[in-house]
Design an enzyme around this catalytic site. Sequence first.
Site, PDB file in Angstrom:
ATOM      1  N   HIS A 103      32.519  10.818  62.144  1.00 25.10           N
ATOM      2  CA  HIS A 103      31.407  10.015  61.660  1.00 25.10           C
ATOM      3  C   HIS A 103      30.533   9.822  63.139  1.00 25.10           C
ATOM      4  O   HIS A 103      30.430  10.686  64.123  1.00 25.10           O
ATOM      5  CB  HIS A 103      31.444  10.387  60.863  1.00 25.10           C
ATOM      6  N   HIS A 122      28.448  20.568  62.791  1.00 27.79           N
ATOM      7  CA  HIS A 122      27.846  19.250  62.036  1.00 27.79           C
ATOM      8  C   HIS A 122      27.643  20.040  60.310  1.00 27.79           C
ATOM      9  O   HIS A 122      27.177  21.642  60.137  1.00 27.79           O
ATOM     10  CB  HIS A 122      26.249  19.480  61.705  1.00 27.79           C
ATOM     11  N   ASP A 145      25.610  13.503  68.959  1.00 23.55           N
ATOM     12  CA  ASP A 145      26.161  12.676  69.889  1.00 23.55           C
ATOM     13  C   ASP A 145      27.346  13.524  71.065  1.00 23.55           C
ATOM     14  O   ASP A 145      27.994  13.091  71.912  1.00 23.55           O
ATOM     15  CB  ASP A 145      28.158  13.231  69.297  1.00 23.55           C
TER      16      ASP A 145
HETATM   17  N1  CMC Z   1      35.583  22.329  66.692  1.00 23.30           N
HETATM   18  C1  CMC Z   1      36.532  23.372  66.394  1.00 23.30           C
HETATM   19  N2  CMC Z   1      36.754  23.925  64.742  1.00 23.30           N
HETATM   20  C2  CMC Z   1      35.875  22.980  64.826  1.00 23.30           C
HETATM   21  C3  CMC Z   1      34.836  22.504  64.709  1.00 23.30           C
HETATM   22  C4  CMC Z   1      34.529  21.699  65.825  1.00 23.30           C
HETATM   23  N3  CMC Z   1      33.979  20.649  66.015  1.00 23.30           N
HETATM   24  N4  CMC Z   1      34.379  21.954  63.531  1.00 23.30           N
HETATM   25  C5  CMC Z   1      34.013  23.188  62.179  1.00 23.30           C
HETATM   26  N5  CMC Z   1      35.363  23.381  62.768  1.00 23.30           N
HETATM   27  C6  CMC Z   1      36.035  24.864  62.373  1.00 23.30           C
HETATM   28  C7  CMC Z   1      36.615  23.588  61.490  1.00 23.30           C
HETATM   29  O1  CMC Z   1      37.611  24.096  62.099  1.00 23.30           O
HETATM   30  C8  CMC Z   1      36.534  25.210  60.372  1.00 23.30           C
HETATM   31  O2  CMC Z   1      37.214  26.134  61.295  1.00 23.30           O
HETATM   32  P1  CMC Z   1      37.489  27.278  59.507  1.00 23.30           P
HETATM   33  O3  CMC Z   1      36.543  28.467  58.624  1.00 23.30           O
HETATM   34  O4  CMC Z   1      38.266  28.472  60.899  1.00 23.30           O
HETATM   35  O5  CMC Z   1      38.624  26.674  58.602  1.00 23.30           O
HETATM   36  C9  CMC Z   1      35.243  26.002  60.690  1.00 23.30           C
HETATM   37  O6  CMC Z   1      34.779  25.282  61.582  1.00 23.30           O
HETATM   38  C10 CMC Z   1      34.122  24.769  59.287  1.00 23.30           C
HETATM   39  O7  CMC Z   1      34.386  22.914  59.487  1.00 23.30           O
HETATM   40  P2  CMC Z   1      34.624  22.428  58.622  1.00 23.30           P
HETATM   41  O8  CMC Z   1      36.201  21.373  58.976  1.00 23.30           O
HETATM   42  O9  CMC Z   1      34.742  23.009  57.510  1.00 23.30           O
HETATM   43  O10 CMC Z   1      32.819  21.791  58.676  1.00 23.30           O
HETATM   44  P3  CMC Z   1      32.458  20.526  58.230  1.00 23.30           P
HETATM   45  O11 CMC Z   1      30.809  20.468  58.154  1.00 23.30           O
HETATM   46  O12 CMC Z   1      33.571  19.709  57.197  1.00 23.30           O
HETATM   47  O13 CMC Z   1      32.506  19.615  59.452  1.00 23.30           O
HETATM   48  C11 CMC Z   1      32.348  18.262  61.071  1.00 23.30           C
HETATM   49  C12 CMC Z   1      31.493  18.915  60.058  1.00 23.30           C
HETATM   50  C13 CMC Z   1      30.532  17.579  61.595  1.00 23.30           C
HETATM   51  C14 CMC Z   1      32.496  17.309  60.343  1.00 23.30           C
HETATM   52  C15 CMC Z   1      33.141  19.234  62.059  1.00 23.30           C
HETATM   53  O14 CMC Z   1      31.595  20.098  62.667  1.00 23.30           O
HETATM   54  C16 CMC Z   1      33.106  18.824  63.441  1.00 23.30           C
HETATM   55  O15 CMC Z   1      34.762  17.802  62.720  1.00 23.30           O
HETATM   56  N6  CMC Z   1      32.869  18.389  64.452  1.00 23.30           N
HETATM   57  C17 CMC Z   1      33.974  17.125  65.456  1.00 23.30           C
HETATM   58  C18 CMC Z   1      33.275  15.852  65.140  1.00 23.30           C
HETATM   59  C19 CMC Z   1      31.106  15.249  65.420  1.00 23.30           C
HETATM   60  O16 CMC Z   1      31.222  15.830  66.528  1.00 23.30           O
HETATM   61  N7  CMC Z   1      31.521  14.720  64.856  1.00 23.30           N
HETATM   62  C20 CMC Z   1      29.513  14.457  64.632  1.00 23.30           C
HETATM   63  C21 CMC Z   1      28.582  14.560  64.035  1.00 23.30           C
HETATM   64  S1  CMC Z   1      27.370  14.311  64.205  1.00 23.30           S
HETATM   65  C22 CMC Z   1      27.120  12.565  63.955  1.00 23.30           C
HETATM   66  C23 CMC Z   1      26.799  12.211  62.617  1.00 23.30           C
HETATM   67  O17 CMC Z   1      26.168  12.561  62.001  1.00 23.30           O
HETATM   68  O18 CMC Z   1      27.534  11.673  61.822  1.00 23.30           O
END
Ligand code: CMC
Length: 431
Positions: A268, A308, A364
């Site tokens: 987050h 995101h 971010d």
């Molecule tokens: N790098 C590599 N792979 C990723 C990433 C990433 N940053 N984000 C998602 N994926 C992959 C994930 O491994 C999954 O792949 P597969 O389908 O093969 O298993 C797929 O994309 C979907 O991921 P998810 O975890 O289901 O996606 P989500 O919507 O639950 O997660 C997130 C959103 C923001 C937690 C995630 O993208 C992440 O961890 N990003 C990096 C951390 C980050 O930058 N966070 C800041 C968010 S913006 C600030 C805020 O609003 O807080």
Amino acid sequence: MPKDTLTVIDNRTGSQYELPIADGTVKAMDLRQIRLNEDDFGLMSYDPGLTNTASTKSAITYIDGDKGILRYRGYPIEQLAAHSTYLETAYLVIFGELPTAEQLAKWESDINRHTLLHTNIQRLIETFRFNAHPMSVFISGIASLSTLYPDARMVTDPANRRLQVERMIAKTATIAAFTYRHNQGWPFDYPDDSLSFIGNFLRMMFRMTEHKYEPNPVLERALNILFILHADHEQNCGTNAMRVIGSSQADPYSSLAGAAAALYGPLHGAANEAVLRMLEQIGRPENVPAFLDRVKDGDGQRLMGFGHRIYKNYDPRCRIIKQTAEEVFQVTGRTPLLDVALELERIALQDEYFISRKLYPNVDFYSGLIYRAMKLPASMFTVMFAVPRTCGWVAHWLELLTDPEQKISRPRQIFTGPETRDYVPMAQRSA
Ligand code: CMC
């Protein structure tokens, strides 16, 4: 004639139900009537992370993740970033309308009046080790405000709520600045109400020995923009925490501390800190391809600052922040990590892995680079996120308390543990 209803047939019993649809949703409680027999509890929905559950109606922030739209109270983020200040946007987010000149002047003076911090909190901050994580210090400072303002527990009194709102907006900035100065080993610098809110914040953070601190106008504007972009983001993890804690009618400082604690996690608000650490780890642009291969191999490393939950095309905040970063670098000079970041973004945006998963830079990705250019340590970045997000948390807290449909937050579970069993005396237990 189409009807706004959903017809459900329970194939276990053959029974048919008609559930009303309103605002594109069915009420989870309407599922409860779907039962196997008289003794059955009734159907529930299962939604870890609440990814497809609306927990509230809200008039504050509108996001269309597919189109990359973000609006506060109807105003596009791009227009607010171009024309507004953080305090004016905070007024809009919290109270629903842009202020008149008179309302804005009163709001600014009310906030300025509350920026001073009780010496108890100063002394509390001084008790922490100098290298304590600033977010831990910040959260403790926020939580301890409730010891100074016990009247804040009167959450049903509108006038009292307004007073606490002013205190929260003002004092989070001072606590953040004092947290930073303690981390650096510098004496605290008291607020100066001849400056704007952001100018004063810069002074409380960065004033050294100069008698009259003059905030750099480019940095002051950049911080206004960053704070506007971070002001609210509807039902994210931190805001949800604020609402969950607030739903028990806890005092708002306790709720605020809980929201800040939720923001502290690397998925987050601490992603900006994680981005910087990742860029430092990569070190040079030529190391980017090997790093991305490791991310794609799924070795547990994510590309921080990418992806995101809501935005699946691009994060509209990222576009504004990238331009702001350029302006800041003209004042501060470029950091070598910028070249690594640009290379990372360039390659990732062409890579099938990131394209197919709709992973784009989020807010971010660049905010950390701006804060680093301002010479802030990475551990301060999430604090810099929490200060403006306070206005969103506060707005949602007010909305929650005045929403007659809201109740204390208390989700259900699917129990997966053992059936009832008898206590086993110690001598009869095996490993
Ligand atoms: N790098 C590599 N792979 C990723 C990433 C990433 N940053 N984000 C998602 N994926 C992959 C994930 O491994 C999954 O792949 P597969 O389908 O093969 O298993 C797929 O994309 C979907 O991921 P998810 O975890 O289901 O996606 P989500 O919507 O639950 O997660 C997130 C959103 C923001 C937690 C995630 O993208 C992440 O961890 N990003 C990096 C951390 C980050 O930058 N966070 C800041 C968010 S913006 C600030 C805020 O609003 O807080």
